[in-house]
Design an enzyme around this catalytic site. Structure first.
Site, PDB file in Angstrom:
ATOM      1  N   CYS A 112      72.348  25.808  -0.747  1.00  0.00           N
ATOM      2  CA  CYS A 112      73.152  25.224  -1.828  1.00  0.00           C
ATOM      3  C   CYS A 112      72.512  25.565  -3.183  1.00  0.00           C
ATOM      4  O   CYS A 112      72.432  26.733  -3.540  1.00  0.00           O
ATOM      5  CB  CYS A 112      73.363  23.729  -1.606  1.00  0.00           C
ATOM      6  SG  CYS A 112      74.728  23.055  -2.597  1.00  0.00           S
ATOM      7  N   GLU A 156      72.818  22.340   7.655  1.00  0.00           N
ATOM      8  CA  GLU A 156      72.440  21.084   8.323  1.00  0.00           C
ATOM      9  C   GLU A 156      73.638  20.153   8.497  1.00  0.00           C
ATOM     10  O   GLU A 156      73.550  19.187   9.250  1.00  0.00           O
ATOM     11  CB  GLU A 156      71.311  20.393   7.551  1.00  0.00           C
ATOM     12  CG  GLU A 156      71.712  19.688   6.276  1.00  0.00           C
ATOM     13  CD  GLU A 156      71.853  20.584   5.066  1.00  0.00           C
ATOM     14  OE1 GLU A 156      72.028  20.048   3.950  1.00  0.00           O
ATOM     15  OE2 GLU A 156      71.788  21.829   5.218  1.00  0.00           O
ATOM     16  N   HIS A 188      76.114  24.024   3.543  1.00  0.00           N
ATOM     17  CA  HIS A 188      74.983  23.286   4.105  1.00  0.00           C
ATOM     18  C   HIS A 188      74.924  23.524   5.613  1.00  0.00           C
ATOM     19  O   HIS A 188      75.725  22.954   6.360  1.00  0.00           O
ATOM     20  CB  HIS A 188      75.143  21.787   3.833  1.00  0.00           C
ATOM     21  CG  HIS A 188      74.896  21.409   2.414  1.00  0.00           C
ATOM     22  ND1 HIS A 188      73.655  21.065   1.938  1.00  0.00           N
ATOM     23  CD2 HIS A 188      75.735  21.353   1.352  1.00  0.00           C
ATOM     24  CE1 HIS A 188      73.738  20.796   0.640  1.00  0.00           C
ATOM     25  NE2 HIS A 188      74.991  20.955   0.261  1.00  0.00           N
TER      26      HIS A 188
END
Length: 214
Positions: free
Chosen positions: A88, A196, A194
């Protein structure tokens, strides 16, 4: 293998660390994931991850506020060529300049600028938030192996990285026009999305990064 996730006051560190630990476990890799603000630990790591949430200028200030960290990054990533993953705003910081609330100098590792998203469709909201499908050109980058065009990943951002060279754009998405989703060169790799938060696709991508030998 040690993976250093840099803690500079910006980023979803717990979630990122857990994702890297899980991806390493699923890939059968003996990996220590270290969340750290210590430049010496970063300089000693085999792989470096720079997360980032918020405004470009704030993240840049946070990184520069850690004595010796920018120098350690230059040593381990640029001089020694260890694999680097920016997430990001951590990806955006590789740019030459970020133009969010004024102009802020980036690390300058991938020439380009970070500018406000301006989708052609006025009905599209800013920030770009939610799932979107990757468009991956060929040949595919090793860290994107197995993902392919049409893979959905999760975004939250209001600014985009515009690399100067098309060869540094590794994947994009459509959001009222093409938007950089992945940039990179040599040992540098960065995602606007992202990993994650991107479930199976994100874990697969992290696993690829941990195995990557640029």
């Amino acid at each position: 293998m040690t993976v250093a996730i840099i803690d500079y006051g910006s980023g979803n560190l717990r979630s990122a660390a857990k994702s890297f630990e899980r991806a390493a476990r699923e890939a059968g890799l003996d990996t220590q994931v270290l969340v750290t603000a210590d430049p010496e630990a970063v300089a000693a790591a085999e792989r470096v991850v720079l997360p980032g949430v918020g405004a470009f200028g704030d993240c840049r200030a946070g990184l520069h506020a850690l004595p010796g960290m920018v120098e350690a990054l230059a040593e381990v990533v640029i001089a020694r060529g260890r694999p680097f993953f920016g997430i990001c705003v951590g990806m955006q910081l590789m740019a030459s300049v970020g133009r969010e609330h004024g102009d802020h100098t980036g690390l300058g590792w991938i020439p380009g600028q970070v500018t406000a998203l301006a989708p052609r469709d006025p009905a599209l909201k800013i920030p770009h938030m939610g799932w979107n499908a990757l468009e991956i050109p060929h040949p595919e980058h090793p860290v994107l192996d197995g993902l392919g065009s049409g893979t959905y990943v999760y975004f939250v951002h209001g600014y985009e990285f515009r690399p100067d060279s098309p060869e540094h754009l590794l994947a994009r998405v459509d959001y009222g026009g093409p938007v950089a989703a992945v940039v990179g060169r040599d040992n540098l790799f960065g995602t606007q999305f992202h990993p994650e938060k991107s479930q199976a696709a994100g874990l697969a991508l992290i696993g690829n990064f941990l195995r990557w030998r640029p």
